[in-house]
Design an enzyme around this catalytic site. Structure first.
Site, PDB file in Angstrom:
ATOM      1  N   HIS A 181     126.671  66.227  35.829  1.00 34.18           N
ATOM      2  CA  HIS A 181     125.292  66.381  36.313  1.00 34.18           C
ATOM      3  C   HIS A 181     124.310  66.240  35.147  1.00 34.18           C
ATOM      4  CE1 HIS A 181     125.921  67.473  40.455  1.00 34.18           C
ATOM      5  NE2 HIS A 181     126.579  68.589  40.191  1.00 34.18           N
ATOM      6  N   HIS A 197     123.607  62.764  34.177  1.00 28.35           N
ATOM      7  CA  HIS A 197     122.714  62.150  35.159  1.00 28.35           C
ATOM      8  C   HIS A 197     121.255  62.450  34.804  1.00 28.35           C
ATOM      9  CE1 HIS A 197     122.308  61.298  39.798  1.00 28.35           C
ATOM     10  NE2 HIS A 197     121.831  60.320  39.066  1.00 28.35           N
ATOM     11  N   HIS A 210     132.477  68.875  35.182  1.00 20.61           N
ATOM     12  CA  HIS A 210     131.670  68.656  36.394  1.00 20.61           C
ATOM     13  C   HIS A 210     130.182  68.868  36.108  1.00 20.61           C
ATOM     14  CE1 HIS A 210     130.967  68.892  40.855  1.00 20.61           C
ATOM     15  NE2 HIS A 210     129.920  69.591  40.438  1.00 20.61           N
ATOM     16  N   GLU A 211     129.856  70.033  35.549  1.00 20.93           N
ATOM     17  CA  GLU A 211     128.441  70.320  35.285  1.00 20.93           C
ATOM     18  C   GLU A 211     127.877  69.370  34.235  1.00 20.93           C
ATOM     19  OE1 GLU A 211     126.911  72.002  37.350  1.00 20.93           O
ATOM     20  OE2 GLU A 211     128.666  72.921  38.290  1.00 20.93           O
TER      21      GLU A 211
END
Length: 680
Positions: free
Chosen positions: A475, A478, A471-472
């Site tokens: 990010h 991105h 999940h992290e």
């Protein structure tokens, strides 16, 4: 010489002392004011270049130094840094207001905004102009002097209150210890959790075992400890953070923050804080958010109630538990999952060694986006636990600098997050690459023997921690793959209910056989994770999804309750929270527990009136991953589209437009319900 006032590329952590921050930020505020004065003093007609673009490029060093300071305040803080934060935060808030309430500057920006139709601006330039104009208009530029003064006072108070809220939560987390000397009290706990607790005790100069409220310590205890009274003690301590009616109590801070946010919104002409926030979100209005949450709740609640009833019966049959309490949920849920799927997190952990999971997420990124990660040892870092990497593309060009900080410690707040030390931008033809960081709280390697000993057991992750890492890292991708002109539109600088799409979509790869085969090998034998385990992971993916969904929705509803209407009549934080939870409550209430007083996402972080975005983004990610599944999870075609239209574009276009460009259509909510097993 102050290293923060010298030019630097990567942050010069080893040279920075706490006493450098205040003079550096004071000096850089003055320097940025001078840059803004140059814009307003320009006698030439305002243009996009001499006003909007010039404003975008002011204060670069100030931004970087501030990001270093506040990142340290989250990941490696101490009393001195916290004290500095109480001084620095209001200074920066006041300076921000000086800029946004600067009439001469706003006049120039407004002049360009009003003639944008006749200007030959690119889509990205138009977005920057719109963002800059709204940053003024939405923050008081059109107010009278008297109201501007009120706004400044509110913002200064909010800045301090949010800091105090966070400091109190961290202090409460660090204060609690469960010290065990009787080995029988460890019954049910996995060996790894026991070893980690023994190491914690040793570090604290104590005998036996010490458990804390840090997630890697708390989660195994609440999930596996057979001693119900001790589970209760730990759960109550966690649930009462900031709610002890002492100097660390956050009740008054919560009320003040909620009321000041409402006053601020009203001052700016909005009905509530949620109306103000959501104007700049995909959802647009509180009514749409409430409708979204209610609709999902109606679909999830029957499943949640069935699951809860089943869990009650199971606990009664197993241990004659008459009433299921909050400290029983994780324990019996895990036991039921083990019975139903013959799947135990502890069976899985040996296959998820942290270093191999990191290699796995790197390999996934290489397969999808052609990225190469090289660990380097010549980049300064703020703690010895931090790992540093150079990220390159297939042409061996630098894409990003990547920092990773994985283990809990006293100066680090709980949870997991991604942050940035330097944004990406294109200036004078040069594509300046970003410096991105992820911070987590995973179990430390367990050391054996005395000082200088090597690890006897590496850091082994639960499957939940594996998904957290992915999940992290989503990010981080991105941020790393950003490719825009302007830093304020770059990377994760997108609408808050779009920012979770890149992170949540990457979690999907954790459930796929093709992915797990890349890295899930036993840390001792090197054996590949058995195929039946992979099947069980997939089969159990929607286990208790109704209860999990209801829990997430309850947080979103609590957030909207605090921020969607006038809070001035609220006198009792606990009573208000209880009313907000009534439609989603499954477990009996615990009078001396309160979530709001430690709900850092909305009272310290940036999720106020935005917690719903986790579920909103799940709709996007379920629909987006369905596209990958149609073409193959490592499909270059789909990955290239996702990189081109989502990861690289930042906030340069409306997020729904970007999503439609990627997917070819609007997201379908049915994809989430189908994945969650909530379609009847």
């Amino acid at each position: 010489m102050n290293p923060l006032l010298q030019p630097f590329d990567t942050a010069p952590f080893s040279q920075i002392k706490n006493e450098h921050f205040l003079p550096a930020i004071t000096t850089l505020i003055e320097a940025t004011k001078a840059e803004i004065d140059n814009i307003t003093a320009n006698s030439k007609t305002p243009t996009f270049n001499n006003t909007v673009e010039a404003l975008e490029l002011t204060g670069e060093q100030l931004e970087r130094v501030s990001s270093i300071f506040f990142n340290l305040n989250s990941a490696e803080t101490n009393e001195e840094i916290q004290k500095l934060a109480q001084e620095i935060s209001p200074m920066l808030t006041e300076f921000g207001n000086d800029v946004l309430l600067n009439e001469a500057l706003f006049k120039r920006v407004k002049a360009i905004y009003e003639q944008q139709g006749s200007l030959a601006l690119t889509e990205e330039q138009l977005m920057l102009l719109d963002k800059k104009y709204k940053s003024f208009s939405r923050n008081g530029a059109n107010l009278s002097d008297k109201k501007k003064s009120q706004l400044r006072k509110i913002d200064a108070k909010l800045a301090k209150l949010k800091l105090t809220f966070g400091e109190n939560v961290l202090a409460e987390t660090n204060k609690f210890e469960l010290h065990i000397n009787n080995k029988e009290d460890l019954a049910g706990l996995p060996e790894g959790a026991q070893e980690a607790a023994a190491q914690t005790a040793q570090e604290k100069g104590k005998s036996g075992w010490v458990f804390t409220l840090d997630y890697p310590s708390y989660a195994p205890f609440i999930t596996y400890a057979d001693n119900r009274e001790l589970r209760k003690k730990v759960a109550l301590a966690s649930g009462a953070k900031g709610f002890h009616k002492d100097e660390l109590d956050n009740s008054e801070n919560v009320l003040q923050i909620a009321n000041l946010r409402h006053q601020r919104a009203q001052l700016l002409g909005y009905k509530s804080h949620a109306h103000f926030v959501l104007e700049e979100r995909m959802a647009k209005t509180p009514e749409k958010v409430k409708s979204f949450l209610t609709d999902l709740m109606q679909k999830a609640k029957p499943a949640a109630e069935r699951e809860f009833k089943e869990l009650e019966i199971f606990a009664k049959e197993l241990d004659n538990i008459d009433r299921l309490e909050k400290w029983d949920g994780a324990y019996y849920s895990e036991k039921l999952k083990q019975k139903r799927f013959d799947l135990d997190d502890e069976k899985l952990k040996p296959y998820f060694e942290l270093t191999k999971v990191i290699d796995g997420v790197f390999t996934v990124s290489e397969k999808l986006y052609g990225l190469q990660f090289e660990e380097v040892f010549d980049i300064d870092k703020y703690h010895e636990d931090v790992k540093t990497y150079k990220v390159k593309d297939v042409a061996d060009q630098l894409v990003a600098i990547f920092y990773a900080d994985f283990h809990p410690r006293a100066g680090k707040r709980g949870g997991a997050w991604m942050t940035s030390f330097k944004p990406q931008k294109i200036k004078e033809g040069n594509n300046d690459r970003p410096h991105v960081s992820i911070v987590c709280n995973f179990t430390k390697p367990v050391l054996s023997g005395a000082e200088g000993a090597t690890s006897s057991k590496p850091s082994l992750l639960t499957f939940n921690e594996v998904t957290t890492l992915f999940h992290e890292f989503g990010h981080a991708l991105h941020g790393m793959l950003a490719n825009t002109m302007y830093p304020s539109l770059s990377g994760t600088s997108v609408y808050w209910d779009f920012v979770e799409l890149p992170s949540q979509i990457l979690e999907n790869w954790c459930y796929e056989k093709e992915t797990l085969e890349l890295f899930a090998t036993h840390y001792q034998t090197g054996e590949m994770i058995p195929m039946e385990y992979i099947q069980k992971i997939k089969d159990s993916a929607s286990f208790h999804e109704g209860m999990q969904t209801l829990r997430q929705l309850s947080f979103g509803m609590l957030d909207m309750a605090w921020h969607g209407s006038d809070p001035s009549d609220i006198k009792d934080v606990k009573a208000f929270e209880t009313a907000a939870f009534k439609d989603t409550q499954l477990y009996p209430d615990t009078l001396d527990n309160c979530m709001s007083t430690a709900f850092s996402h909305i009272f310290q972080g940036g999720y106020s009136a935005g917690y719903y975005s986790y579920k909103w983004a799940e709709v996007l990610d379920a629909d987006a991953f369905a596209f990958f599944k149609e073409e193959g999870i490592f499909s270059k075609k789909v990955a290239d589209r996702f990189k081109s239209f989502v990861l690289s574009q930042g906030g340069t276009q409306d997020p729904m437009e970007l999503y439609i460009k990627f997917r070819g259509k609007k997201p379908d909510p049915e994809a989430l319900l189908k994945r969650a097993g909530l379609l009847t």
